[in-house]
Write a protein that holds these residues in place. Structure first.
Motif, PDB file in Angstrom:
ATOM      1  N   GLY A 212      87.754  85.681 -15.686  1.00 50.89           N
ATOM      2  CA  GLY A 212      86.871  84.917 -14.805  1.00 50.89           C
ATOM      3  C   GLY A 212      87.410  83.532 -14.524  1.00 50.89           C
ATOM      4  O   GLY A 212      87.260  83.009 -13.418  1.00 50.89           O
ATOM      5  N   SER A 217      88.084  85.072  -5.605  1.00 52.93           N
ATOM      6  CA  SER A 217      87.071  85.972  -5.076  1.00 52.93           C
ATOM      7  C   SER A 217      87.687  87.334  -4.784  1.00 52.93           C
ATOM      8  O   SER A 217      88.872  87.455  -4.493  1.00 52.93           O
ATOM      9  N   LYS A 227      83.748  95.389 -18.192  1.00 46.25           N
ATOM     10  CA  LYS A 227      82.287  95.410 -18.054  1.00 46.25           C
ATOM     11  C   LYS A 227      81.722  96.802 -18.345  1.00 46.25           C
ATOM     12  O   LYS A 227      80.679  96.937 -18.985  1.00 46.25           O
ATOM     13  N   ALA A 248      76.057  91.070 -12.387  1.00 48.14           N
ATOM     14  CA  ALA A 248      75.763  89.806 -11.710  1.00 48.14           C
ATOM     15  C   ALA A 248      74.317  89.822 -11.234  1.00 48.14           C
ATOM     16  O   ALA A 248      73.757  90.889 -10.938  1.00 48.14           O
ATOM     17  N   ASP A 250      72.863  89.221  -8.428  1.00 49.35           N
ATOM     18  CA  ASP A 250      72.578  89.876  -7.150  1.00 49.35           C
ATOM     19  C   ASP A 250      72.642  91.397  -7.273  1.00 49.35           C
ATOM     20  O   ASP A 250      71.917  92.123  -6.577  1.00 49.35           O
TER      21      ASP A 250
END
Length: 487
Positions: A212, A217, A227, A248, A250
């Motif tokens: 990260g 992006s 993950k 995340a 969203d």
């Protein structure tokens, strides 16, 4: 002993099954005896694969230590090679690799700890070996998948150091260029125990944080691997909050992810949290970045119904079930709605549901519902009153509905068969000519059961119309004549 020249008149020769002694079978080979078989195998040992099989079998008989060393040497040799694996050699390579995988499983019967180390060594070869191929799919990739799927049984009998095992898994995940190793976390979670799971989780979180800090992006494939492994660890320990934290914010508000989180919250007895999660991730018709598929919407709806029931909102759940049935004619949704009604109310509700189906805008959906429920009388009436809407393109629905209706409602069945035949001939669907020929003969057999065709032409008239419009369809004619029909 000398063979008899002939049998006496009182003796009948025993029946010998033709070829029974020459058929390749385990029993017949045993009859050859160990010395003869040994000589044959030694003669065949010039073939490198046969020689390797024999050597490994000898090591297996001599003891586990020798077999482990022999397998380890072969895996090390494979690991040192970096040349491309030619497509002609892939089958042989896969055969050799799978031989060693099976020998590791043999070793596990005597020494599960050594076998676990070797199976992890084998899995460690996956990415470099697959890099030597033009495509990962195929027999070589299948060997690594088999090793991955079988390692859990070996680990159950081994006693690995949990932290060392966690480090080995993390190493595999760091090189998981072909996203194969996620299920390893599930398979090895019991062997890891709480100590090993904590160690692996800490390692993955550090790796993820490091990515990260460096990444820009865009999609991070390696981060996605980490993950996924963290989610599997969270599931193994029953930690719903840790599972949710891997997404995340969203993404948590999408139907797919909110449903996944909610199902785990419901299992954990946190129904109110599940309901709130689902409400935040409700499907939207506005589109956008996280546009949901029909399958995702259905999954979300299923989880929402479960959450509503778990939180005491039964009436709301029933309203949603009925609304979805009206929208889709879903039989599972109708059954769950009827099951949730008080006694005797379900009969009236079922009649109402059939009325909804009869006036449903999509003819094929309505027909499928009425035939499957079943209400064959209503299905027959639907066909007769809306015959202009029949679409013969769906050959599966036409055939199944006609089969269900032909006994009691031959005219309705005939109209469905005719629609299928007309579609095939009108659009020249040659792959369905044989099926259409059988359907025409089936319609002919049904004609004797129909006393009144009403507004529809009888069978001879229908065939005459077909002949006038499709006389040039020689492929159909040939299929029909092969069945004994005439066109």
């Amino acid at each position: 002993m000398a063979r008899k020249a002939a049998t006496t008149t009182d003796e009948k020769p025993a029946k010998v099954r033709k070829g029974s002694k020459t058929t390749l079978s385990e029993a017949n080979l045993v009859d050859l005896g160990p010395e003869r078989l040994a000589a044959i195998l030694l003669d065949l040992s010039s073939d490198s694969h046969v020689k390797r099989v024999l050597r490994l079998e000898l090591f297996a008989e001599a003891g586990g230590d020798g077999l482990a060393l022999e397998v380890s040497k072969r895996l090390a040799t494979i690991g040192k090679s970096s040349s491309r694996i030619h497509w002609r050699k892939r089958a042989a390579f896969a055969k050799d690799l799978d031989l060693h995988r099976r020998m590791i499983e043999r070793l596990a019967e005597d020494d599960a700890t050594a076998a676990l180390d070797l199976m992890l060594d084998l899995l460690d070869l996956a990415t470099p070996v697959l890099d030597r191929l033009s495509q990962a799919e195929g027999p070589i990739g299948d060997v690594f998948l088999a090793a991955r799927d079988g390692i859990g049984a070996i680990a159950a009998n081994a006693m690995p150091d949990p932290v060392v095992l966690a480090d080995r898994i993390a190493k595999l995940l760091r090189r998981d260029d072909y996203t194969q190793f996620g299920p390893l976390v599930n398979a090895l979670a019991p062997a890891l125990g709480s100590k090993g799971q904590t160690s692996l989780r800490d390692t993955l979180e550090k790796l993820l944080a490091a990515r990260g800090a460096r990444s820009t992006s865009g999609y991070d494939a390696r981060g996605a691997v980490y993950k996924d492994a963290l989610r599997r660890l969270a599931d193994a320990s029953g930690d719903v909050d840790a599972f949710e934290a891997t997404f995340a914010p969203d993404l948590r508000r999408t139907p797919l992810v909110s449903a996944e989180i909610a199902r785990r919250l419901l299992t954990a007895g946190r129904a109110e949290d599940a309901l709130a999660t689902l409400q935040a991730g409700a499907p939207s018709d506005k589109g956008g970045r996280h546009q949901s598929s029909l399958e995702e919407r259905l999954g979300w709806e299923e989880a929402m119904l479960e959450a509503l029931e778990a939180t005491g909102h039964h009436d709301e759940a029933q309203k949603r079930r009925w609304a979805e049935f009206e929208r889709t004619l879903s039989i599972p949704r109708l059954r769950s709605y009827l099951k949730g009604l008080p006694d005797f109310d379900d009969v009236e509700a079922e009649d109402q549901a059939k009325a909804v189906a009869r006036r449903f805008p999509r003819f094929d959906t309505a027909l499928a519902f009425l035939v499957s429920w079943p209400d064959l009388l209503a299905a027959s009436r639907l066909v007769l009153t809306r015959s202009g809407e029949i679409n013969g393109a769906d050959d599966t629905l036409m055939a199944e509905a006609a089969r269900r209706l032909e006994g009691g409602y031959p005219l309705a069945a005939t109209l469905l068969l005719r629609a299928s035949i007309q579609y095939v001939l009108t659009y020249g669907v040659a792959t369905r000519y044989a099926e259409a020929a059988r359907q025409l003969l089936e319609a002919e057999s049904l004609s004797v059961m129909i006393a009144d065709y009403g507004e529809y032409p009888d069978h001879p008239a229908f065939v005459a119309d077909l002949r006038a419009m499709h006389a040039r369809k020689q492929g159909f004619r040939a299929e029909l004549e092969a069945l004994g029909g005439v066109f």
